[in-house]
Design a protein around this motif. Structure first.
Motif, PDB file in Angstrom:
ATOM      1  N   GLN A  57       0.811  -1.219   0.000  1.00  0.00           N
ATOM      2  CA  GLN A  57       0.000   0.000   0.000  1.00  0.00           C
ATOM      3  C   GLN A  57       0.845   1.269   0.000  1.00  0.00           C
ATOM      4  O   GLN A  57       0.458   2.275  -0.593  1.00  0.00           O
ATOM      5  CB  GLN A  57      -0.932   0.021   1.213  1.00  0.00           C
ATOM      6  N   LEU A  58       2.002   1.226   0.644  1.00  0.00           N
ATOM      7  CA  LEU A  58       2.806   2.440   0.772  1.00  0.00           C
ATOM      8  C   LEU A  58       3.924   2.557  -0.259  1.00  0.00           C
ATOM      9  O   LEU A  58       4.528   3.624  -0.388  1.00  0.00           O
ATOM     10  CB  LEU A  58       3.406   2.518   2.182  1.00  0.00           C
ATOM     11  N   HIS A  59       4.201   1.510  -0.993  1.00  0.00           N
ATOM     12  CA  HIS A  59       5.311   1.530  -1.946  1.00  0.00           C
ATOM     13  C   HIS A  59       5.022   2.492  -3.092  1.00  0.00           C
ATOM     14  O   HIS A  59       3.962   2.463  -3.701  1.00  0.00           O
ATOM     15  CB  HIS A  59       5.566   0.121  -2.480  1.00  0.00           C
ATOM     16  N   HIS A  60       5.982   3.364  -3.385  1.00  0.00           N
ATOM     17  CA  HIS A  60       5.880   4.366  -4.448  1.00  0.00           C
ATOM     18  C   HIS A  60       4.655   5.261  -4.270  1.00  0.00           C
ATOM     19  O   HIS A  60       3.891   5.498  -5.202  1.00  0.00           O
ATOM     20  CB  HIS A  60       5.857   3.710  -5.838  1.00  0.00           C
ATOM     21  N   ARG A  61       4.494   5.777  -3.057  1.00  0.00           N
ATOM     22  CA  ARG A  61       3.371   6.679  -2.742  1.00  0.00           C
ATOM     23  C   ARG A  61       3.891   8.046  -2.337  1.00  0.00           C
ATOM     24  O   ARG A  61       4.929   8.180  -1.713  1.00  0.00           O
ATOM     25  CB  ARG A  61       2.552   6.133  -1.565  1.00  0.00           C
ATOM     26  N   ARG A  62       3.110   9.058  -2.668  1.00  0.00           N
ATOM     27  CA  ARG A  62       3.363  10.409  -2.204  1.00  0.00           C
ATOM     28  C   ARG A  62       2.547  10.560  -0.925  1.00  0.00           C
ATOM     29  O   ARG A  62       1.343  10.330  -0.926  1.00  0.00           O
ATOM     30  CB  ARG A  62       2.928  11.432  -3.256  1.00  0.00           C
ATOM     31  N   VAL A  63       3.215  10.879   0.169  1.00  0.00           N
ATOM     32  CA  VAL A  63       2.549  10.969   1.473  1.00  0.00           C
ATOM     33  C   VAL A  63       2.920  12.283   2.150  1.00  0.00           C
ATOM     34  O   VAL A  63       3.859  12.966   1.755  1.00  0.00           O
ATOM     35  CB  VAL A  63       2.931   9.782   2.394  1.00  0.00           C
ATOM     36  N   GLY A  64       2.195  12.601   3.225  1.00  0.00           N
ATOM     37  CA  GLY A  64       2.466  13.819   3.997  1.00  0.00           C
ATOM     38  C   GLY A  64       1.819  15.021   3.356  1.00  0.00           C
ATOM     39  O   GLY A  64       0.862  14.924   2.599  1.00  0.00           O
ATOM     40  N   GLY A  65       2.342  16.199   3.718  1.00  0.00           N
ATOM     41  CA  GLY A  65       1.832  17.432   3.140  1.00  0.00           C
ATOM     42  C   GLY A  65       0.813  18.138   4.010  1.00  0.00           C
ATOM     43  O   GLY A  65       0.341  19.216   3.676  1.00  0.00           O
ATOM     44  N   GLY A  66       0.479  17.579   5.153  1.00  0.00           N
ATOM     45  CA  GLY A  66      -0.481  18.228   6.044  1.00  0.00           C
ATOM     46  C   GLY A  66       0.154  18.489   7.399  1.00  0.00           C
ATOM     47  O   GLY A  66       0.935  17.700   7.901  1.00  0.00           O
ATOM     48  N   GLY A  67      -0.163  19.615   8.010  1.00  0.00           N
ATOM     49  CA  GLY A  67       0.370  19.936   9.332  1.00  0.00           C
ATOM     50  C   GLY A  67       1.877  20.046   9.317  1.00  0.00           C
ATOM     51  O   GLY A  67       2.449  20.764   8.513  1.00  0.00           O
ATOM     52  N   ASP A  68       2.540  19.312  10.216  1.00  0.00           N
ATOM     53  CA  ASP A  68       4.004  19.375  10.292  1.00  0.00           C
ATOM     54  C   ASP A  68       4.682  18.259   9.505  1.00  0.00           C
ATOM     55  O   ASP A  68       5.879  18.069   9.600  1.00  0.00           O
ATOM     56  CB  ASP A  68       4.463  19.342  11.754  1.00  0.00           C
ATOM     57  N   ALA A  69       3.902  17.539   8.698  1.00  0.00           N
ATOM     58  CA  ALA A  69       4.463  16.437   7.910  1.00  0.00           C
ATOM     59  C   ALA A  69       4.746  16.913   6.487  1.00  0.00           C
ATOM     60  O   ALA A  69       3.845  17.079   5.677  1.00  0.00           O
ATOM     61  CB  ALA A  69       3.506  15.256   7.891  1.00  0.00           C
ATOM     62  N   GLU A  70       6.009  17.150   6.200  1.00  0.00           N
ATOM     63  CA  GLU A  70       6.450  17.552   4.870  1.00  0.00           C
ATOM     64  C   GLU A  70       6.095  16.462   3.857  1.00  0.00           C
ATOM     65  O   GLU A  70       6.220  15.275   4.142  1.00  0.00           O
ATOM     66  CB  GLU A  70       7.971  17.738   4.935  1.00  0.00           C
ATOM     67  N   GLU A  71       5.645  16.867   2.658  1.00  0.00           N
ATOM     68  CA  GLU A  71       5.275  15.890   1.635  1.00  0.00           C
ATOM     69  C   GLU A  71       6.522  15.203   1.081  1.00  0.00           C
ATOM     70  O   GLU A  71       7.564  15.825   0.908  1.00  0.00           O
ATOM     71  CB  GLU A  71       4.521  16.579   0.499  1.00  0.00           C
ATOM     72  N   CYS A  72       6.395  13.899   0.807  1.00  0.00           N
ATOM     73  CA  CYS A  72       7.515  13.146   0.253  1.00  0.00           C
ATOM     74  C   CYS A  72       6.997  11.944  -0.532  1.00  0.00           C
ATOM     75  O   CYS A  72       5.827  11.586  -0.452  1.00  0.00           O
ATOM     76  CB  CYS A  72       8.463  12.693   1.359  1.00  0.00           C
ATOM     77  N   PHE A  73       7.890  11.341  -1.284  1.00  0.00           N
ATOM     78  CA  PHE A  73       7.596  10.150  -2.089  1.00  0.00           C
ATOM     79  C   PHE A  73       8.356   9.000  -1.449  1.00  0.00           C
ATOM     80  O   PHE A  73       9.580   9.034  -1.363  1.00  0.00           O
ATOM     81  CB  PHE A  73       8.067  10.385  -3.528  1.00  0.00           C
ATOM     82  N   VAL A  74       7.646   7.983  -0.953  1.00  0.00           N
ATOM     83  CA  VAL A  74       8.305   6.889  -0.230  1.00  0.00           C
ATOM     84  C   VAL A  74       8.312   5.602  -1.043  1.00  0.00           C
ATOM     85  O   VAL A  74       7.448   5.363  -1.872  1.00  0.00           O
ATOM     86  CB  VAL A  74       7.637   6.609   1.138  1.00  0.00           C
ATOM     87  N   THR A  75       9.326   4.803  -0.779  1.00  0.00           N
ATOM     88  CA  THR A  75       9.360   3.430  -1.261  1.00  0.00           C
ATOM     89  C   THR A  75       9.349   2.548  -0.021  1.00  0.00           C
ATOM     90  O   THR A  75       9.949   2.880   0.997  1.00  0.00           O
ATOM     91  CB  THR A  75      10.621   3.130  -2.101  1.00  0.00           C
ATOM     92  N   CYS A  76       8.649   1.454  -0.115  1.00  0.00           N
ATOM     93  CA  CYS A  76       8.456   0.605   1.064  1.00  0.00           C
ATOM     94  C   CYS A  76       8.540  -0.853   0.645  1.00  0.00           C
ATOM     95  O   CYS A  76       8.014  -1.236  -0.397  1.00  0.00           O
ATOM     96  CB  CYS A  76       7.081   0.924   1.662  1.00  0.00           C
ATOM     97  N   SER A  77       9.209  -1.658   1.453  1.00  0.00           N
ATOM     98  CA  SER A  77       9.277  -3.097   1.159  1.00  0.00           C
ATOM     99  C   SER A  77       9.197  -3.878   2.466  1.00  0.00           C
ATOM    100  O   SER A  77       9.506  -3.362   3.537  1.00  0.00           O
ATOM    101  CB  SER A  77      10.568  -3.432   0.407  1.00  0.00           C
TER     102      SER A  77
END
Length: 186
Positions: A57-77
């Motif tokens: 679900q989280l692999h190659h996702r753009r997350v964050g961007g709200g409040g104090d969480a800076e937006e980023c693109f994560v890879t997950c395995s």
């Protein structure tokens, strides 16, 4: 991977809240910086059976961007622990059993053929995207274990081949030196 320097343990925990409870988080930051870039984050879920789903679900996702969480693109395995890997390999051996050891001793060539067919069947499952993820994981683990076992043999064969090549080169140099000596004394 892909987390910004501003992210801490709390932001990583929040990524996994919807998937299930988080037992622990470990952040690995870039060396030499107090608040350096997060190089890698390890997350242990309360329910280990959800790990693969969380990674998917989280692999190659753009997350964050709200409040104090800076937006980023994560890879997950999903990384398997030793006990879980051993359990899955036992399941894989049930699905794709190895040729019987007694059979191997009696007819080596036939056993190699049976083992080759078994590994081809496992590889076909590992490569087939239509097959469910759990069965593909079993196949991939079995192939990885087989490769790990055989790499030692391959390394031994490679060393033996290199030694033979060195001996051949030495023999050629001796022969060339002998020919030169003979030409000098003519």
């Amino acid at each position: 991977r892909g987390l910004p320097p501003s992210w801490g343990e709390q932001q990583v925990r929040l990524l996994f809240v919807l998937i299930g409870g988080v037992r622990a988080v470990r952040l690995i930051r870039q060396a030499g910086a107090l608040r350096g870039r997060v190089v890698r984050a390890y997350v242990w879920l309360d329910d280990p059976s959800l790990c693969q789903a969380a990674a998917s679900q989280l692999h190659h996702r753009r997350v964050g961007g709200g409040g104090d969480a800076e937006e980023c693109f994560v890879t997950c395995s999903h990384l398997l622990g030793r006990a879980h890997r051993r359990k899955l390999l036992e399941q894989a051996e049930i699905v794709w059993p190895s040729p019987e050891p007694t059979f191997l001793r009696v007819a080596g060539a036939v056993a190699h053929e049976a083992d080759r067919r078994r590994l081809e069947a496992v590889a076909a499952v590992a490569a087939d995207r239509a097959i469910d993820d759990s069965r593909q994981l079993l196949a991939a683990l079995l192939l990885q274990r087989e490769r790990d076992h055989r790499e030692l043999d391959w390394a031994g064969y490679e060393v033996a081949d290199m030694e033979l090549a060195d001996e051949e080169q030495l023999r050629q140099r001796r022969d060339e030196a002998e020919v030169k000596r003979m030409l000098l004394f003519r």
